[in-house]
Design an enzyme around this catalytic site. Sequence first.
Site, PDB file in Angstrom:
ATOM      1  N   GLU A 153      -2.358  -3.267   9.930  1.00 11.46           N
ATOM      2  CA  GLU A 153      -0.786  -3.970   9.734  1.00 11.46           C
ATOM      3  C   GLU A 153      -1.069  -5.243   9.160  1.00 11.46           C
ATOM      4  OE1 GLU A 153       2.412  -2.829  10.268  1.00 11.46           O
ATOM      5  OE2 GLU A 153       0.978  -1.045  10.478  1.00 11.46           O
ATOM      6  N   LYS A 192       5.896   2.718  18.061  1.00 13.41           N
ATOM      7  CA  LYS A 192       6.003   4.241  17.858  1.00 13.41           C
ATOM      8  C   LYS A 192       6.178   4.883  18.891  1.00 13.41           C
ATOM      9  CE  LYS A 192       2.707   3.717  13.962  1.00 13.41           C
ATOM     10  NZ  LYS A 192       1.071   3.406  13.614  1.00 13.41           N
ATOM     11  N   GLY A 197      -2.425   4.945   5.959  1.00 14.48           N
ATOM     12  CA  GLY A 197      -3.152   4.997   4.778  1.00 14.48           C
ATOM     13  C   GLY A 197      -2.266   5.210   3.519  1.00 14.48           C
ATOM     14  N   GLY A 252       2.084   8.310  10.476  1.00  9.64           N
ATOM     15  CA  GLY A 252       1.685   8.555   9.029  1.00  9.64           C
ATOM     16  C   GLY A 252       2.261   9.824   8.446  1.00  9.64           C
ATOM     17  N   THR A 289       0.747  -1.338   0.035  1.00  4.21           N
ATOM     18  CA  THR A 289       0.060   0.044  -0.062  1.00  4.21           C
ATOM     19  C   THR A 289       0.924   1.352   0.138  1.00  4.21           C
ATOM     20  OG1 THR A 289      -1.584  -1.335   1.505  1.00  4.21           O
ATOM     21  CG2 THR A 289      -1.782   1.184   1.231  1.00  4.21           C
ATOM     22  N   VAL A 290       1.730   1.482   0.827  1.00  3.22           N
ATOM     23  CA  VAL A 290       2.425   2.604   0.726  1.00  3.22           C
ATOM     24  C   VAL A 290       3.618   2.737  -0.123  1.00  3.22           C
ATOM     25  CG1 VAL A 290       4.244   3.923   2.468  1.00  3.22           C
ATOM     26  CG2 VAL A 290       2.400   2.714   3.729  1.00  3.22           C
ATOM     27  N   ASP A 310       1.717  -2.017  18.072  1.00  2.00           N
ATOM     28  CA  ASP A 310       2.300  -0.952  16.933  1.00  2.00           C
ATOM     29  C   ASP A 310       2.252   0.419  17.612  1.00  2.00           C
ATOM     30  OD1 ASP A 310       2.215  -0.099  13.896  1.00  2.00           O
ATOM     31  OD2 ASP A 310       0.888   1.227  14.979  1.00  2.00           O
ATOM     32  N   GLY A 370      -6.908  -0.146   3.995  1.00  2.00           N
ATOM     33  CA  GLY A 370      -5.257  -0.419   4.086  1.00  2.00           C
ATOM     34  C   GLY A 370      -4.575   0.256   5.235  1.00  2.00           C
TER      35      GLY A 370
END
Length: 436
Positions: free
Chosen positions: A190, A205, A302, A134, A13-14, A201, A187
């Site tokens: 994970e 971070k 996203g 993000g 996706t990314v 997650d 999306g």
Amino acid sequence: MKEVKVGLIGCGTVGTGVCRILIEKQHLISSRVGASVILKYVADLDTETDRGISFDDNIFIKDAFQVIGDPEIDIIIELIGGKTIAKELILKAIEKGKHVVTANKALLAEEGEEIFQAASEKGVSVAFEASAGGCIPIVKTIRESLIGNRIKSMTGILNGTCNYILTKIADEGLSFKDALAMAQKNGFAEADPTLDIEGGDTAHKISLLSTLSYGTRVDLNDVYIEGITGITPLDIEFADEFGYKIKLLAISKALEKSIEVRVHPAMISCDNPLASVHGSLNAVSVTGDATGEIVLYGYGAGMMPTASAVVSDIVDIARDLVSGAVNRLPSSFPLVSTSPVLPIDELITNYYFRFSAADKPGVLSKIAGILGAYGISVKSVHQKGRKSKGPVPIVMLTHIAREADVQKAISEIDSLDVIDDNTVIIRIESDQDEQE
Ligand code: HSE
């Protein structure tokens, strides 16, 4: 015009978003860098899926090591994620003298030291803006904009999937399962959504951001992590009645001799700026000693928002290559202290308890008696009317109490025969006046 050549590994996706920006805005980016930024290779095992981008011939390959082995490539973008092959690829790229851009928070939070050490020895950059929040420029904010501050604390909503699920349950009455399925479809989640919903997650971070902010190593094993799977619509409803929202928070504070780093669902007052962060949006509030509080807000997950952060790192490195100031910004503040993480048992905060109790005389006094014995002072008690036979929810909000006492008291209460189910405990983060 000078050329900066880039190789991308992992076109999910990314990665697809990054390709879209690098290819569709090639002229814009090159003009901003002052060099032609060229996406030379994209490596992914899946070379068949139509990603909706017109790639030049021969860009797409399966072998990631071919990208790393190409002497023309200046920057490797690692977007595979995880800790296995991604680590090997990053270390290999560094060994070959390539700069690395990654969004791999799990790898950096758990094994970042080895990677940063290798990069520093080789004189190359490892940039990771997309690893937290993000599109929110939180890494740049800490490393650059707030460089003159001592960071005192950070509180963040750092997982788009969890925030999306909590929002969908609260605002649209969706079930947890349906909300998670929608997050996966969009999306955000994970590959293994357990990492999202169990808080792992978010912990990756906030550990990374805490190390970055305080210059102290944060061992993930010391971070208290609790996800959102125990949050029910009933608790969201109660929270609403008290003027609170329930959010999965990442909380990090520099204390005198230790740091607090914890991840758990928390009730926050509706007046708190984080309370109005909905859906897959993320936000981080950072308090510096010079700036006071600043709040950054934007899409935390996203395709295009995260790709935007990745591209910002590519551009930073490309600009440094053009100006000959390679590695101008160190990846992190120097590690200057070894402050331990405060054990969760020592946390002092306000609590919400929801007991599932028999609706008969004496129950309340039994509960209150045990809480009192552990020095936990009740601020208010709420009981909903009886709708059917069986246990009823009794909710209590407390004054500040110590976590270890709370855990012992609740475990004792849960063993009473008038208690039907495990008590729900949610920490309340907004009553700052009481905590100060
Ligand atoms: N799964 C992550 C999230 C993606 O939901 O926030 C961004 O790190």
